[in-house]
Design a protein around this motif. Structure first.
Motif, PDB file in Angstrom:
ATOM      1  N   PHE A  59       0.758  -1.126  -0.028  1.00  0.00           N
ATOM      2  CA  PHE A  59      -0.090   0.152  -0.079  1.00  0.00           C
ATOM      3  C   PHE A  59       1.040   1.147   0.062  1.00  0.00           C
ATOM      4  O   PHE A  59       0.598   2.128  -0.745  1.00  0.00           O
ATOM      5  CB  PHE A  59      -1.017   0.042   1.418  1.00  0.00           C
ATOM      6  N   PHE A  60       2.056   1.300   0.924  1.00  0.00           N
ATOM      7  CA  PHE A  60       2.520   2.563   1.125  1.00  0.00           C
ATOM      8  C   PHE A  60       3.970   2.744   0.362  1.00  0.00           C
ATOM      9  O   PHE A  60       4.650   3.685   0.304  1.00  0.00           O
ATOM     10  CB  PHE A  60       2.906   2.772   2.365  1.00  0.00           C
ATOM     11  N   GLY A  61       4.461   1.553  -0.166  1.00  0.00           N
ATOM     12  CA  GLY A  61       5.707   1.375  -1.228  1.00  0.00           C
ATOM     13  C   GLY A  61       5.697   2.429  -2.274  1.00  0.00           C
ATOM     14  O   GLY A  61       6.499   3.322  -2.485  1.00  0.00           O
ATOM     15  N   PRO A  62       4.628   2.364  -3.147  1.00  0.00           N
ATOM     16  CA  PRO A  62       4.579   3.340  -4.138  1.00  0.00           C
ATOM     17  C   PRO A  62       4.498   4.745  -3.815  1.00  0.00           C
ATOM     18  O   PRO A  62       5.061   5.600  -4.627  1.00  0.00           O
ATOM     19  CB  PRO A  62       3.337   2.848  -5.180  1.00  0.00           C
ATOM     20  N   LYS A  63       3.759   4.936  -2.911  1.00  0.00           N
ATOM     21  CA  LYS A  63       3.594   6.486  -2.438  1.00  0.00           C
ATOM     22  C   LYS A  63       5.092   7.062  -1.772  1.00  0.00           C
ATOM     23  O   LYS A  63       5.344   8.131  -2.319  1.00  0.00           O
ATOM     24  CB  LYS A  63       2.709   6.300  -1.297  1.00  0.00           C
ATOM     25  N   VAL A  64       5.658   5.983  -1.168  1.00  0.00           N
ATOM     26  CA  VAL A  64       7.191   6.580  -0.645  1.00  0.00           C
ATOM     27  C   VAL A  64       8.088   6.632  -1.727  1.00  0.00           C
ATOM     28  O   VAL A  64       8.864   7.611  -1.839  1.00  0.00           O
ATOM     29  CB  VAL A  64       7.433   5.558   0.251  1.00  0.00           C
ATOM     30  N   TYR A  65       8.112   5.937  -2.690  1.00  0.00           N
ATOM     31  CA  TYR A  65       8.849   5.632  -4.144  1.00  0.00           C
ATOM     32  C   TYR A  65       8.460   6.867  -4.861  1.00  0.00           C
ATOM     33  O   TYR A  65       9.445   7.677  -5.414  1.00  0.00           O
ATOM     34  CB  TYR A  65       8.900   4.439  -5.018  1.00  0.00           C
ATOM     35  N   ALA A  66       7.063   7.389  -5.152  1.00  0.00           N
ATOM     36  CA  ALA A  66       6.761   8.663  -5.773  1.00  0.00           C
ATOM     37  C   ALA A  66       7.130   9.784  -5.327  1.00  0.00           C
ATOM     38  O   ALA A  66       7.540  10.926  -6.050  1.00  0.00           O
ATOM     39  CB  ALA A  66       5.393   8.410  -6.159  1.00  0.00           C
ATOM     40  N   SER A  67       7.241   9.799  -3.819  1.00  0.00           N
ATOM     41  CA  SER A  67       7.751  11.150  -3.348  1.00  0.00           C
ATOM     42  C   SER A  67       8.882  11.444  -3.501  1.00  0.00           C
ATOM     43  O   SER A  67       9.537  12.614  -3.333  1.00  0.00           O
ATOM     44  CB  SER A  67       7.278  11.028  -1.754  1.00  0.00           C
ATOM     45  N   ARG A  68       9.881  10.543  -4.001  1.00  0.00           N
ATOM     46  CA  ARG A  68      11.245  11.044  -4.208  1.00  0.00           C
ATOM     47  C   ARG A  68      11.635  11.814  -5.492  1.00  0.00           C
ATOM     48  O   ARG A  68      12.690  12.361  -5.513  1.00  0.00           O
ATOM     49  CB  ARG A  68      11.938   9.485  -4.244  1.00  0.00           C
ATOM     50  N   TRP A  69      10.338  11.567  -6.447  1.00  0.00           N
ATOM     51  CA  TRP A  69      10.732  12.403  -7.550  1.00  0.00           C
ATOM     52  C   TRP A  69       9.957  13.768  -7.606  1.00  0.00           C
ATOM     53  O   TRP A  69       9.602  14.280  -8.619  1.00  0.00           O
ATOM     54  CB  TRP A  69      10.293  11.725  -8.984  1.00  0.00           C
ATOM     55  N   ARG A  70       9.246  13.902  -6.613  1.00  0.00           N
ATOM     56  CA  ARG A  70       8.414  15.387  -6.565  1.00  0.00           C
ATOM     57  C   ARG A  70       9.039  16.475  -6.881  1.00  0.00           C
ATOM     58  O   ARG A  70      10.290  16.576  -6.468  1.00  0.00           O
ATOM     59  CB  ARG A  70       7.520  15.342  -5.148  1.00  0.00           C
TER      60      ARG A  70
END
Length: 75
Positions: A59-70
């Motif tokens: 559930f939270f892995g993609p959100k954490v990964y996506a926050s790296r490219w913001r």
């Protein structure tokens, strides 16, 4: 948008989906470990916490990964 940007975003999309799929497969394997005789005779309780950990990653892995490219980076 140039082709390099499209390839970058496509690769990021693929990685996010692989994180979700990997977490789901991990949950299923851990439930098999916990409830069946597939891996260990009689099952083992270690499958439950591992399944919960994989569920959190799913559930939270993609959100954490996506926050790296913001852009700009989130505080």
């Amino acid at each position: 948008m140039n082709p390099a940007d499209e390839a970058t975003w496509r690769n990021r999309f693929i990685v996010m989906n692989l994180i979700r799929i990997g977490g789901t497969v991990g949950v299923i394997l851990c439930l098999l470990l916990w409830q069946s005789d597939v891996f260990v005779e009689g099952g083992t309780i270690l499958g439950l916490p591992l399944a919960l950990a994989f569920l959190v990653v799913s559930f939270f892995g993609p959100k954490v990964y996506a926050s790296r490219w913001r852009e700009p980076p989130a505080p």
